[in-house]
Enzyme design. Structure first.
Site, PDB file in Angstrom:
ATOM      1  N   LYS A  89       0.840  -1.201   0.000  1.00 24.65           N
ATOM      2  CA  LYS A  89       0.000   0.000   0.000  1.00 24.65           C
ATOM      3  C   LYS A  89       0.875   1.251   0.000  1.00 24.65           C
ATOM      4  O   LYS A  89       1.909   1.290   0.681  1.00 24.65           O
ATOM      5  CB  LYS A  89      -0.892  -0.006   1.246  1.00 24.65           C
ATOM      6  CG  LYS A  89      -1.891   1.134   1.316  1.00 24.65           C
ATOM      7  CD  LYS A  89      -2.705   1.091   2.615  1.00 24.65           C
ATOM      8  CE  LYS A  89      -3.820   2.111   2.637  1.00 24.65           C
ATOM      9  NZ  LYS A  89      -4.585   2.091   3.899  1.00 24.65           N
TER      10      LYS A  89
ATOM     11  N   SER B 290      -9.701   1.942   3.167  1.00 30.07           N
ATOM     12  CA  SER B 290      -8.845   2.697   2.279  1.00 30.07           C
ATOM     13  C   SER B 290      -7.844   1.856   1.485  1.00 30.07           C
ATOM     14  O   SER B 290      -7.359   2.307   0.452  1.00 30.07           O
ATOM     15  CB  SER B 290      -8.071   3.741   3.086  1.00 30.07           C
ATOM     16  OG  SER B 290      -7.146   3.124   3.966  1.00 30.07           O
TER      17      SER B 290
ATOM     18  N   SER C 114      -9.760  -0.349   7.340  1.00 34.86           N
ATOM     19  CA  SER C 114      -9.192  -0.160   6.001  1.00 34.86           C
ATOM     20  C   SER C 114      -8.532  -1.392   5.393  1.00 34.86           C
ATOM     21  O   SER C 114      -8.171  -1.369   4.219  1.00 34.86           O
ATOM     22  CB  SER C 114      -8.185   0.988   6.008  1.00 34.86           C
ATOM     23  OG  SER C 114      -8.852   2.221   6.015  1.00 34.86           O
TER      24      SER C 114
END
Lengths: 486, 94
Positions: free
Chosen positions: A81, A156, A180
């Site tokens: 990420k 997210s 997330s």
């Protein structure tokens, strides 16, 4: 043969690499080709570093030829990420603020993955600074759901969830501050684990809300999740909140079953607004646990209804403080031709941050400001104590809690962007885990209108072993685990 | 809790955010509705409840006092939007 390899587990691919059935270079090439073929549609990646990935793979192949010890993830491509820093590899947090930022060091988790022989293949898309539940708040455009590209992947950490669901990589890392990792895992039909607060080092995870943030993995199977946890978990002198407790072997005893384990089902988690399709998939998942020998116990978590309000005070307060570092001086975006220092700060931040980030900085600044601190921030910290006590009481009676991750399946792009409060309320079932510091996992448990549904399992702090064993027992009883996205 | 445009400007100044006119209006509406929602915490009596600032009871550990190699100056300056070979450059302060 070669396309089938994309659908094998990370553990099986690692065995093929070390037994020389396939080279790490060939394997990395296969996944790079898969990304090239699929990512124009889904946009899971912000950056794919083909040359560096192939160079890392050649180094693994050389080590295997020499007979060196190559590590437990040798030759396995992993996506990271963009919230997590990678040395020499642009890291933007999906923000214009960090458009050209090239970190001078690796996050501890990335360093550990490299030492374990994993191939760092690229950086995945997300909501800007991890603020959002749909991956639509990215300065570089949204990521799309692998089961229906007109829908969001959740967020997210949407890019990492999509990359694993589409088999662009066997494994990925995300961060989870209020859901997330688990929510996009649920909406994309993969496994996603948020470890206990402090189980995995946060060094090199760009800070959003420091008392809630945690790094964790995405995988297609529970054993792969356990395997990457074996690599990334453990004490780190660079993170003073990282727990010094020894790390058990999460693969050991994973298939041991759950006979006699007590599974609590919190009645408050079957919220109004939950769709019938989600509810029946969750019920099917809970029934599989009972069929595997677990004893179901109805429990109550009475402060559930206060979790979202508590979270959006604490998380935004911490964010407003953490994001004060973006001042246009040492790194990041600087506005053109500033009149003076104040003008440089306020225009750089205004032009560099997106709307959701600004909204949260404003909210956090407000709840911490003079005259409001006790009414909002201190009050929220007290309610956080009550929420923790709910879980302490529940874990006196049960070993694991089973509940939904999200009240709905993947929604359409643009459906919620105009109403931030509605989007925040989506997080109602994932937030408590962060507020209480618990480990939580989402595992695929069914479909509703051809969109995946995730079952959430929670355990007490440092209870990853029983959590993963329960998730594995469910996975072995789940009939649709081979259904493929994309 | 009603947040008006002046209050939004005050918070924006504290946050070092130069908001444009359209954002001031939008944030006034959105922040008001979010603060209305979070005020539901006032339903709960919390007198005498200890606040939680951190979930793990850890003391601050100290590492051994051994010199480690820091970032080089060149690496530390490399991401700065304006710098020379010694320092970050900012608009004149005095």
């Amino acid at each position: 043969m070669s396309d089938d390899l994309l659908f094998e587990s990370a553990l099986s691919l690692r065995e093929r690499v070390v037994s020389k059935q396939i080279s790490a270079s060939e394997l990395t090439g296969l996944f790079l080709d898969r990304i090239a073929k699929t990512d124009a549609t889904y946009r899971a990646f912000l950056l794919v570093d083909r040359d560096s990935a192939l160079a890392q793979a050649r180094a693994i192949d050389g080590a295997i030829v020499r007979g060196d010890d190559v590590g437990p993830l040798a030759g396995v491509p992993v996506a990271i990420k963009d919230q997590i820093v990678t040395r020499g590899l642009r890291t933007t947090c999906a923000s214009r603020m960090l458009e050209g930022f090239v970190p001078p060091y690796d996050a501890t988790v990335v360093d550990r993955l490299r030492r374990a022989g994993a191939i760092i293949i690229g950086k995945t898309n997300q909501d800007e600074f991890a603020m959002g539940s749909s991956t639509e708040n990215s300065a570089y455009g949204p990521t799309r759901n692998p089961w229906d590209p007109n829908r969001v992947p959740g967020g997210s950490s949407g890019g990492s969830a999509v990359a694993v669901a589409l088999r662009q990589v066997p494994l990925a890392l995300g961060t989870d501050t209020g859901g997330s990792i688990r929510q996009p895992a649920s909406l994309c039909g993969v496994v996603g684990l948020k470890p206990t607060y402090g189980r995995v080092s946060r060094f090199g995870a760009v800070a959003f809300a420091s008392s809630l943030d945690q790094i964790g993995p995405f995988a297609n199977t529970v054993p792969d999740t356990a395997a990457i946890m074996n690599v990334i978990a453990g004490h780190d002198p660079n993170d003073s909140t990282c727990v010094p407790a020894a790390v058990p072997d999460y693969l050991s005893g994973l298939d041991g079953g759950i006979a006699g384990i007590k599974v609590g089902v919190p009645r408050e988690y079957f919220v109004p607004g939950m769709t019938a399709g989600v509810e029946s998939a969750i019920q099917a998942g809970i029934d599989r646990l009972r069929a595997a020998g677990a004893e179901l116990v109805e429990i109550s978590l009475p402060h559930t209804d206060y979790c979202v309000a508590t979270y959006y005070i604490i998380a935004t307060a911490e964010a407003s403080s953490n994001l004060a570092r973006y001042d246009g001086v040492r790194y990041g975006y600087r506005a053109k031709e500033p009149k003076d220092l104040y003008d440089m700060y306020s225009r750089s931040r205004d032009e560099g941050f997106g709307s959701e980030v600004k909204r949260r900085i404003m909210l956090g600044t407000y709840v911490l400001s003079s005259g409001y601190y006790d009414a909002y921030y201190r009050k929220a910290q007290q309610v956080r104590t009550l929420i923790r006590q709910d879980f302490d009481a529940a874990f006196q009676k049960v070993d694991v809690i089973a509940c939904p991750v999200s009240p709905v399946t993947a929604f359409k792009l643009g459906e919620m962007v105009e109403d931030p409060l509605q989007m925040y309320l989506m997080d109602i079932l994932t937030i408590s885990c962060n507020l209480a510091g618990l480990p939580g996992i989402s595992v695929p448990c069914g479909f509703s209108d051809n969109l995946p549904v995730g079952l959430q399992l929670l355990a007490k702090p440092l209870g990853e072993t029983v959590l993963l064993r329960t998730a594995r027992a469910h996975e072995m009883a789940y009939p649709d685990s081979a259904r493929r996205a994309g | 809790m009603k947040i008006d445009a002046d209050e939004v400007r005050r918070i924006a100044a504290l946050s070092r955010l130069a908001l444009t006119g359209a954002e001031v209006e939008r944030f006034a509406t959105q922040l008001s509705s979010i603060l209305d929602y979070v005020s539901k915490l006032n339903e709960l009596p919390t007198e005498g409840v200890e606040p939680t600032s951190h979930v793990m009871p850890l003391s601050t550990p100290l590492r051994d006092d051994v010199a480690a190699r820091p970032l080089t100056r060149e690496a530390a300056l490399a991401n700065g939007p304006s710098h020379d070979e010694f320092a970050f450059i900012v608009p004149r302060v005095i």
